[in-house]
Design an enzyme around this catalytic site. Sequence first.
Site, PDB file in Angstrom:
ATOM      1  N   GLY A   1       2.986   2.198  10.862  1.00 23.50           N
ATOM      2  CA  GLY A   1       3.910   3.283  10.614  1.00 23.50           C
ATOM      3  C   GLY A   1       4.674   3.499  11.861  1.00 23.50           C
ATOM      4  O   GLY A   1       5.246   4.430  11.903  1.00 23.50           O
TER       5      GLY A   1
ATOM      6  N   ASN B   1       0.815  -1.238   0.105  1.00 24.32           N
ATOM      7  CA  ASN B   1      -0.037   0.077   0.068  1.00 24.32           C
ATOM      8  C   ASN B   1       0.824   1.184  -0.069  1.00 24.32           C
ATOM      9  O   ASN B   1       1.429   1.349   1.030  1.00 24.32           O
ATOM     10  CB  ASN B   1      -0.898  -0.088   1.270  1.00 24.32           C
ATOM     11  CG  ASN B   1      -1.603   0.969   1.493  1.00 24.32           C
ATOM     12  OD1 ASN B   1      -1.687   1.963   0.618  1.00 24.32           O
ATOM     13  ND2 ASN B   1      -2.168   1.124   2.649  1.00 24.32           N
TER      14      ASN B   1
ATOM     15  N   SER C   1       3.710  -2.238  10.198  1.00 19.13           N
ATOM     16  CA  SER C   1       5.242  -2.354  10.341  1.00 19.13           C
ATOM     17  C   SER C   1       5.805  -3.658   9.972  1.00 19.13           C
ATOM     18  O   SER C   1       6.789  -4.374  10.639  1.00 19.13           O
ATOM     19  CB  SER C   1       5.492  -1.848  11.754  1.00 19.13           C
ATOM     20  OG  SER C   1       5.062  -0.621  12.255  1.00 19.13           O
TER      21      SER C   1
ATOM     22  N   HIS D   1      -9.318   0.619   5.075  1.00 14.04           N
ATOM     23  CA  HIS D   1      -8.216   0.858   5.597  1.00 14.04           C
ATOM     24  C   HIS D   1      -8.201   1.823   7.141  1.00 14.04           C
ATOM     25  O   HIS D   1      -9.378   2.721   6.818  1.00 14.04           O
ATOM     26  CB  HIS D   1      -7.076   1.604   4.637  1.00 14.04           C
ATOM     27  CG  HIS D   1      -5.510   1.604   5.333  1.00 14.04           C
ATOM     28  ND1 HIS D   1      -5.295   2.547   6.204  1.00 14.04           N
ATOM     29  CD2 HIS D   1      -4.647   0.762   5.240  1.00 14.04           C
ATOM     30  CE1 HIS D   1      -4.290   2.302   6.658  1.00 14.04           C
ATOM     31  NE2 HIS D   1      -3.505   1.311   6.094  1.00 14.04           N
TER      32      HIS D   1
ATOM     33  N   GLU E   1      -5.027  -5.298  10.778  1.00 21.47           N
ATOM     34  CA  GLU E   1      -3.926  -4.114  10.856  1.00 21.47           C
ATOM     35  C   GLU E   1      -4.163  -3.482  12.159  1.00 21.47           C
ATOM     36  O   GLU E   1      -5.018  -2.330  11.998  1.00 21.47           O
ATOM     37  CB  GLU E   1      -4.138  -3.157   9.729  1.00 21.47           C
ATOM     38  CG  GLU E   1      -3.842  -3.870   8.262  1.00 21.47           C
ATOM     39  CD  GLU E   1      -3.202  -2.686   7.459  1.00 21.47           C
ATOM     40  OE1 GLU E   1      -2.281  -3.105   6.841  1.00 21.47           O
ATOM     41  OE2 GLU E   1      -4.002  -1.781   7.035  1.00 21.47           O
TER      42      GLU E   1
ATOM     43  N   LYS F   1       0.164   4.223  -0.262  1.00 16.86           N
ATOM     44  CA  LYS F   1      -0.457   5.478   0.239  1.00 16.86           C
ATOM     45  C   LYS F   1      -0.363   6.594  -0.580  1.00 16.86           C
ATOM     46  O   LYS F   1      -0.143   6.516  -1.794  1.00 16.86           O
ATOM     47  CB  LYS F   1      -0.156   5.681   1.943  1.00 16.86           C
ATOM     48  CG  LYS F   1      -0.232   4.407   2.643  1.00 16.86           C
ATOM     49  CD  LYS F   1      -0.044   4.695   4.085  1.00 16.86           C
ATOM     50  CE  LYS F   1      -0.071   3.209   4.741  1.00 16.86           C
ATOM     51  NZ  LYS F   1       0.032   3.251   6.183  1.00 16.86           N
TER      52      LYS F   1
ATOM     53  N   GLU G   1      -6.890   4.402   8.014  1.00 16.01           N
ATOM     54  CA  GLU G   1      -6.560   5.919   7.706  1.00 16.01           C
ATOM     55  C   GLU G   1      -8.102   6.351   7.073  1.00 16.01           C
ATOM     56  O   GLU G   1      -8.133   7.493   7.267  1.00 16.01           O
ATOM     57  CB  GLU G   1      -5.226   5.842   6.855  1.00 16.01           C
ATOM     58  CG  GLU G   1      -4.139   5.842   7.697  1.00 16.01           C
ATOM     59  CD  GLU G   1      -3.016   5.314   6.885  1.00 16.01           C
ATOM     60  OE1 GLU G   1      -2.711   5.419   5.680  1.00 16.01           O
ATOM     61  OE2 GLU G   1      -1.883   4.755   7.554  1.00 16.01           O
TER      62      GLU G   1
END
Length: 249
Positions: free
Chosen positions: A169, A9, A209, A93, A163, A11, A95
């Site tokens: 991250g 991904n 990660s 996701h 996730e 992003k 985010e």
Amino acid sequence: MRRKMAAGNWKMNGAQAGLSVLDGLIASHAESPCDIVICPPHPLLIPATTRCAGGPVAIGAQDCHAEAKGAFTGDVSAGMIADTGAGYVIVGHSERREAYGDTDAQVQAKAVAAQSNGLIAIVCLGESLSQREAGEALPLITAQLAGSVPEASTAATLVVAYEPIWAIGTGKIPTLAQIAEVHAKLRAELVARFGAETGEAIRLLYGGSVKPDNAANIFATANVDGALVGGASLKAEDFSPIIHALEKS
Ligand code: PGA
């Protein structure tokens, strides 16, 4: 036997000039026994699918709208994504859930749109740190799975990615026991909902990660069929060792 999958991904990163990353992956994984997917930003979908045509790397998008067309400024439909030659779309996701308020019902509607347009939906779910610390991780994930995954899903149209938000991250990952516990729960829920054959065949990815130095241990964990990788998918020298670890697992 579930075919393993390494999905990257990107992003909001990347540009046409950076698509040579794909050439490195294509060269290093020509005979890969795994599915390799790169999800770049929308403007790169057509150059990426063109560059990857006929090779081992498939292309996906990072989100789609649930509707087919209309007055939705800035949005892109699943049909438009399929029209680029992409085969996948990430939905749900964290985010998007956090910054745009995507609910389970909206994520499910997006996944339905994806599947109806011949795309494989990669449905993401996962808990925040406070939810984990409060002991709410498993009930939350169970509810997200129930609410986000379309009724008509099959192993050919659905991939689920666990996730944990606090691992994305941050360089932190759950213990392997925690990953195994969540993936076992997801597997049991899928089997209960879709029956043993389909429930056992749907792939479960871990994301958050994943790096070259932790990938092999994560891939050795029960019910982990691959990874959804953010930062480490941006460079072939990081993503390729992760794919090699998956190929050997
Ligand atoms: P990360 O991102 O690998 O950079 O932690 C994972 C993701 O958001 O899918």
